[in-house]
Design a protein around this motif. Structure first.
Motif, PDB file in Angstrom:
ATOM      1  N   PRO A   1      32.565  41.199  42.923  1.00  0.00           N
ATOM      2  CA  PRO A   1      33.937  41.419  42.447  1.00  0.00           C
ATOM      3  C   PRO A   1      34.954  40.870  43.445  1.00  0.00           C
ATOM      4  O   PRO A   1      34.661  40.733  44.641  1.00  0.00           O
ATOM      5  CB  PRO A   1      34.056  42.951  42.361  1.00  0.00           C
TER       6      PRO A   1
ATOM      7  N   VAL B   1      39.695  44.753  42.795  1.00  0.00           N
ATOM      8  CA  VAL B   1      39.590  45.552  41.568  1.00  0.00           C
ATOM      9  C   VAL B   1      40.336  46.872  41.780  1.00  0.00           C
ATOM     10  O   VAL B   1      40.180  47.508  42.828  1.00  0.00           O
ATOM     11  CB  VAL B   1      38.101  45.833  41.241  1.00  0.00           C
TER      12      VAL B   1
ATOM     13  N   HIS C   1      36.843  31.557  38.497  1.00  0.00           N
ATOM     14  CA  HIS C   1      36.932  30.699  37.311  1.00  0.00           C
ATOM     15  C   HIS C   1      36.130  29.411  37.489  1.00  0.00           C
ATOM     16  O   HIS C   1      35.490  28.944  36.566  1.00  0.00           O
ATOM     17  CB  HIS C   1      38.406  30.393  37.001  1.00  0.00           C
TER      18      HIS C   1
ATOM     19  N   GLU D   1      49.985  41.068  40.800  1.00  0.00           N
ATOM     20  CA  GLU D   1      49.189  41.631  39.709  1.00  0.00           C
ATOM     21  C   GLU D   1      48.125  40.646  39.217  1.00  0.00           C
ATOM     22  O   GLU D   1      47.032  41.025  38.813  1.00  0.00           O
ATOM     23  CB  GLU D   1      50.119  41.962  38.553  1.00  0.00           C
ATOM     24  N   SER D   2      48.496  39.355  39.313  1.00  0.00           N
ATOM     25  CA  SER D   2      47.614  38.327  38.750  1.00  0.00           C
ATOM     26  C   SER D   2      46.289  38.204  39.492  1.00  0.00           C
ATOM     27  O   SER D   2      45.350  37.606  38.983  1.00  0.00           O
ATOM     28  CB  SER D   2      48.325  36.975  38.761  1.00  0.00           C
TER      29      SER D   2
ATOM     30  N   PRO E   1      32.984  37.954  38.727  1.00  0.00           N
ATOM     31  CA  PRO E   1      33.860  38.139  37.568  1.00  0.00           C
ATOM     32  C   PRO E   1      35.183  37.384  37.642  1.00  0.00           C
ATOM     33  O   PRO E   1      35.694  36.938  36.621  1.00  0.00           O
ATOM     34  CB  PRO E   1      34.097  39.655  37.538  1.00  0.00           C
ATOM     35  N   SER E   2      35.745  37.229  38.836  1.00  0.00           N
ATOM     36  CA  SER E   2      37.080  36.619  38.908  1.00  0.00           C
ATOM     37  C   SER E   2      37.041  35.153  39.312  1.00  0.00           C
ATOM     38  O   SER E   2      38.098  34.531  39.463  1.00  0.00           O
ATOM     39  CB  SER E   2      37.957  37.413  39.877  1.00  0.00           C
TER      40      SER E   2
ATOM     41  N   MET F   1      42.007  42.863  39.294  1.00  0.00           N
ATOM     42  CA  MET F   1      41.305  43.042  38.014  1.00  0.00           C
ATOM     43  C   MET F   1      41.137  44.536  37.713  1.00  0.00           C
ATOM     44  O   MET F   1      41.048  45.346  38.639  1.00  0.00           O
ATOM     45  CB  MET F   1      39.933  42.368  38.119  1.00  0.00           C
ATOM     46  N   THR F   2      41.027  44.881  36.441  1.00  0.00           N
ATOM     47  CA  THR F   2      40.714  46.274  36.096  1.00  0.00           C
ATOM     48  C   THR F   2      39.211  46.497  36.274  1.00  0.00           C
ATOM     49  O   THR F   2      38.412  45.549  36.189  1.00  0.00           O
ATOM     50  CB  THR F   2      41.087  46.595  34.628  1.00  0.00           C
ATOM     51  N   THR F   3      38.839  47.752  36.478  1.00  0.00           N
ATOM     52  CA  THR F   3      37.414  48.075  36.591  1.00  0.00           C
ATOM     53  C   THR F   3      36.683  47.719  35.295  1.00  0.00           C
ATOM     54  O   THR F   3      35.549  47.250  35.322  1.00  0.00           O
ATOM     55  CB  THR F   3      37.210  49.585  36.868  1.00  0.00           C
TER      56      THR F   3
ATOM     57  N   ASP G   1      37.415  45.299  33.049  1.00  0.00           N
ATOM     58  CA  ASP G   1      37.167  43.854  32.954  1.00  0.00           C
ATOM     59  C   ASP G   1      36.069  43.440  33.921  1.00  0.00           C
ATOM     60  O   ASP G   1      35.221  42.593  33.601  1.00  0.00           O
ATOM     61  CB  ASP G   1      38.448  43.062  33.265  1.00  0.00           C
ATOM     62  N   CYS G   2      36.083  44.032  35.124  1.00  0.00           N
ATOM     63  CA  CYS G   2      35.081  43.660  36.132  1.00  0.00           C
ATOM     64  C   CYS G   2      33.666  43.970  35.626  1.00  0.00           C
ATOM     65  O   CYS G   2      32.765  43.124  35.667  1.00  0.00           O
ATOM     66  CB  CYS G   2      35.388  44.419  37.433  1.00  0.00           C
TER      67      CYS G   2
END
Ligand code: NDP
Ligand code: AKB
Length: 270
Positions: free
Chosen positions: A188, A191, A238, A209-210, A235-236, A213-215, A217-218
């Motif tokens: 992660p 988060v 790209h 904020e960008s 997860p984050s 991540m939320t838990t 979504d993670c």
């Protein structure tokens, strides 16, 4: 809501299930029909979460209260892994961070952090793989961190424990090659969780904020990566080509480190 699976996927043990990422794992795995063993220190929270999962998903949910920075806590979970043949998934998620330079970090915090993030994760991975290899089935998920790739200011011990998780988990993937046992490493980024309060001095609020991540979504991304057969899921991240480049580069560096001749720049023997 009850699950719709006709065959049960077995039992998942989730460490650190009383909050944050682990709590969402417990929810998502229950939704997939897993029975759960929820591990952490805060018993009341675990009991509430277990009751909620039973009620919403119709699964079994046991509570195993254990302090995994202590040998007896880790042994209790390892024992469950060895004795309970229904266990088909271990999520080694429990971990904590301390945002402090080394010299300001109290010794017990250092030893607890290494005890939890490194020793417990290692011993529970061992117990899980021993059981899973015997049955040629089962999945181990280890939660590392993007913070384990390079030194990050203020988290010398935490970042290093996660660098350990990175190398250790990838080593285990070699040990299960050719078997039906799976090992996934999850990395992660930042988060939203209580982990930042636990870290003390860490604060998510100033972060744009960008990048946070939320838990949910993670964990959803981590499980999507597992479903897709990924060995490493970030997860984050790209641009996943950069992860493959990193793995390729570090693999080549490892090979180049072994040469009997001192490098020319040291002029040894010239
Ligand atoms: N949040 C983030 O930005 C990131 C988190 N991670 C990793 O994700 C994992 C989960 O963290 P997160 O959800 O954010 O943090 P939380 O603080 O929300 O959750 C940590 C969990 O670990 C449990 N835990 C802590 N210490 C112990 C202990 N000694 N024995 C047993 N359980 C313990 C806590 O339960 P209890 O206190 O009840 O024991 C809690 O359930 C960690 O490994 C963390 O390093 C990785 C990258 C980023
Ligand atoms: C910096 C942190 O402590 C965070 N938990 C992370 O792993 O990124």
């Amino acid at each position: 809501m009850t699950h719709s699976h006709s065959t049960k996927p077995g039992t998942a043990i989730v460490t650190g299930a009383s909050s944050g990422i682990g709590k969402v794992y417990a929810d998502r795995l229950a939704a997939r029909g897993y029975d759960l063993v929820l591990v952490a220190r805060r018993e009341e929270r675990l009991k509430d979460i277990a009751a909620d999962l039973r009620q919403r998903y119709g699964v079994n949910a046991d509570v195993l209260v254990a302090d995994l920075s202590r040998p007896d806590g880790t042994a209790a979970v390892a024992d469950r892994l060895s004795r309970d043949a229904s266990v088909s998934l271990l999520v080694n998620n429990a971990g904590f961070s301390a945002l402090k330079p080394l010299t300001n970090t109290p010794d017990p915090v250092i030893t607890d952090m290494i005890g939890l993030n490194v020793t417990a994760l290692t011993l529970l991975s061992k117990a899980a793989l021993a059981a899973f290899k015997q049955r040629n089935a089962g999945t181990l998920v280890n939660i590392g961190s993007g913070a384990g790739f390079a030194p990050y200011p203020g988290i010398p011990v935490y970042g290093s424990t996660k660098a350990y998780v990175y190398l250790f988990t990838q080593s285990l993937q070699g040990e299960v090659e050719g078997t039906a046992v799976r090992v996934q490493l999850v990395l992660p980024g930042a988060v939203v969780s209580e982990g930042w309060d636990v870290a003390g001095g860490a604060d998510l609020d100033p972060l744009p904020e960008s990048i946070v991540m939320t838990t949910e979504d993670c964990v959803d991304a981590a499980l999507a990566g597992l479903d897709q057969g990924e060995r490493v899921t970030a997860p984050s991240l790209h641009d996943d080509a950069s992860l493959r480049d990193y793995e390729g580069l570090t693999g080549r560096l490892l090979q180049s480190m072994f040469d009997g001749r001192p490098a020319a720049r040291y002029r040894v023997g010239s």
